[in-house]
Design an enzyme around this catalytic site. Structure first.
Site, PDB file in Angstrom:
ATOM      1  CD1 TRP A 134      18.625  53.589  48.419  1.00  0.00           C
ATOM      2  CD2 TRP A 134      17.996  55.740  48.244  1.00  0.00           C
ATOM      3  NE1 TRP A 134      17.382  53.619  47.835  1.00  0.00           N
ATOM      4  CE2 TRP A 134      16.971  54.916  47.717  1.00  0.00           C
ATOM      5  CE3 TRP A 134      17.824  57.124  48.248  1.00  0.00           C
ATOM      6  CZ2 TRP A 134      15.792  55.445  47.189  1.00  0.00           C
ATOM      7  CZ3 TRP A 134      16.651  57.642  47.725  1.00  0.00           C
ATOM      8  CH2 TRP A 134      15.653  56.806  47.207  1.00  0.00           C
ATOM      9  CG  ASP A 215      17.561  60.304  52.979  1.00  0.00           C
ATOM     10  OD1 ASP A 215      16.415  60.225  53.476  1.00  0.00           O
ATOM     11  OD2 ASP A 215      17.926  59.618  52.004  1.00  0.00           O
ATOM     12  CE  LYS A 251      12.279  52.433  53.529  1.00  0.00           C
ATOM     13  NZ  LYS A 251      13.113  51.650  52.696  1.00  0.00           N
TER      14      LYS A 251
END
Ligand code: PGU
Length: 405
Positions: A134, A215, A251
């Site tokens: 990311w 993460d 999300k």
């Protein structure tokens, strides 16, 4: 008189969030935003989960629900339940109170607080991040006071995991280095290690004394199961060793703008966890004092109530399944067009994104000619796609592949 800031140079837009900025300026009715990883319905609309609406209604109707400051580390119930969600209610680390948890500003804020804590209290300031990862990871960790290095992760020729490269790089890492892993649904590649590969990685990490930092931005979004998507983390916690975990509800509960997440530091003993927790407060207090109350209250309501929890997992599975069906539809559409190349990675990859393999020229061709927006590395958010827009995307990919080298 010139401004005292006259010499400030114009900064570039963010590589991911800037895609939305460009998309918003495009007047074409055919435009499609596949840049940012944000869920859209079959109608192409953002969604607030029913369970979130219900929890919010309960909060509004509850006169005891106030707007007071939260403690520095956030809502206590939220923290406990969030650690249980990733580790499992029967995790020894949970039962033995070996976890220090801070409610933070979504996944990003959790990574940042973890980074600041490491810079203050850990002897090794190097963090290894996967290549690619990311785009915000290197910036968060550098700003948080760590030195960022990378380890091999993805092999473009096989479009799979470069396990050999990963193990070699971690084996050569300086003793005690922190290593960032995506808990599941690796962003941007959609390539995750298998359980057997995770086990190999775990053994190396532990034997070298590296410190894992997970993460977890997509728990439940990859497979549709919260437990299955937590397996990698649970494997590392089961060995009794220490690790960091950054969790996000952006999300999986659709709480993007509420900025709700947590940092958990799993320690070897309860007394260590309690001292770590006391120091986390000193990191947070001068940064933002304490976290926002609304999002965490929603999450705590949902996690505490069996009916709401069940409703959430059903809605979550619905989102994950829709993304998986988009993979199949896009794959079928390209196959039907006879688009040159092997597109099977579209159905093999996991999570929100497909790492298409399209190059930057092809990406910009698709933006200019088809008004389709994605990040320049060729990543598309499958969650932004719908049955209605698949043919348009397939036409664009077909044209890009056949017309742009
Ligand atoms: N970690 C990973 C691996 C992510 O993909 C994201 C979000 C985050 C952390 C941070 O999410 P929070 O919103 O802070 O919880 N990545 C998305 C969203 C846009 C962005 O870049 O922030 C993406 O499109 O990659």
């Amino acid at each position: 008189m010139d401004s005292v800031f006259a010499n400030v140079v114009q900064a570039p837009e963010d590589p991911i969030l800037g895609v939305t900025v460009a998309y918003n300026k495009d007047p074409s009715p055919a435009k499609l935003n596949l840049g940012v990883g944000a869920y859209r319905t079959e109608e192409g609309k953002p969604i607030v989960l029913n369970v979130v609406r219900k929890a919010e209604q309960l909060l509004v109707n509850d006169p005891s629900h106030l707007k007071e400051y939260l403690p520095i580390l956030g809502l206590a119930d939220f923290n406990k339940l969030t650690a249980k969600l990733i580790l499992g209610a029967d995790s020894p680390a949970v039962l033995e109170n070996r976890i220090a948890t801070a409610q933070c500003l979504s996944g990003t804020g959790s990574l940042r607080v973890g980074s600041e804590f490491l810079a203050r209290h850990y002897h090794q300031h190097t963090i290894y991040i996967p290549q690619p990862t990311w785009g915000n990871h290197p910036k968060v960790f550098t700003s948080g006071g760590l030195n960022v290095k990378s380890y091999r992760y993805y092999d473009p020729t096989t479009r799979g995991l470069d396990l050999q490269g990963l193990l070699e790089d971690l084996n050569a890492a300086d003793a005690g280095s922190v290593v960032l892993f995506h808990a599941c649904a690796h962003n941007p590649t959609g390539v995750d290690p298998t359980p057997e590969q995770w086990e190999q990685i775990r053994q190396l990490v532990r034997s070298k004394g590296l410190l894992p930092f997970f993460d977890s931005a997509y728990q439940g979004f990859a497979s549709g199961s919260l437990d299955e998507d937590a397996q990698s983390v649970r494997m590392f916690v089961a060995d009794g060793g220490e690790c960091f975990i950054a969790q996000s509800y952006a999300k999986n509960m659709g709480l993007y703008g509420e900025r709700v997440g947590a940092l958990s530091i799993v320690c070897k003993a309860a007394d260590v966890a309690s001292r770590v927790e006391s120091q986390l407060k000193l990191v947070v207090r001068p940064m933002y004092s304490n976290p926002p109350i609304h999002g965490a209250s929603i999450v705590a309501k949902v996690l505490k109530d069996k009916d709401l929890y069940d409703e959430w997992t059903a809605e979550l599975k619905g989102m994950a399944d829709r993304i998986i069906s988009m993979r199949q539809q896009l794959f079928d559409a390209l196959t039907a067009r006879g688009t040159p190349g092997d597109w099977s990675h579209i159905i093999k990859q996991i999570g929100m994104f497909t790492f298409t393999g399209l190059n930057a020229e092809q990406v910009s061709f698709m933006r200019n000619e088809y008004h389709i927006y994605m990040t320049s590395d060729g990543r598309i958010s499958m969650a932004g796609l719908s049955s209605r827009t698949v043919p348009h995307l397939a036409d664009a990919i077909h044209a890009a592949v056949t017309r742009v080298a």
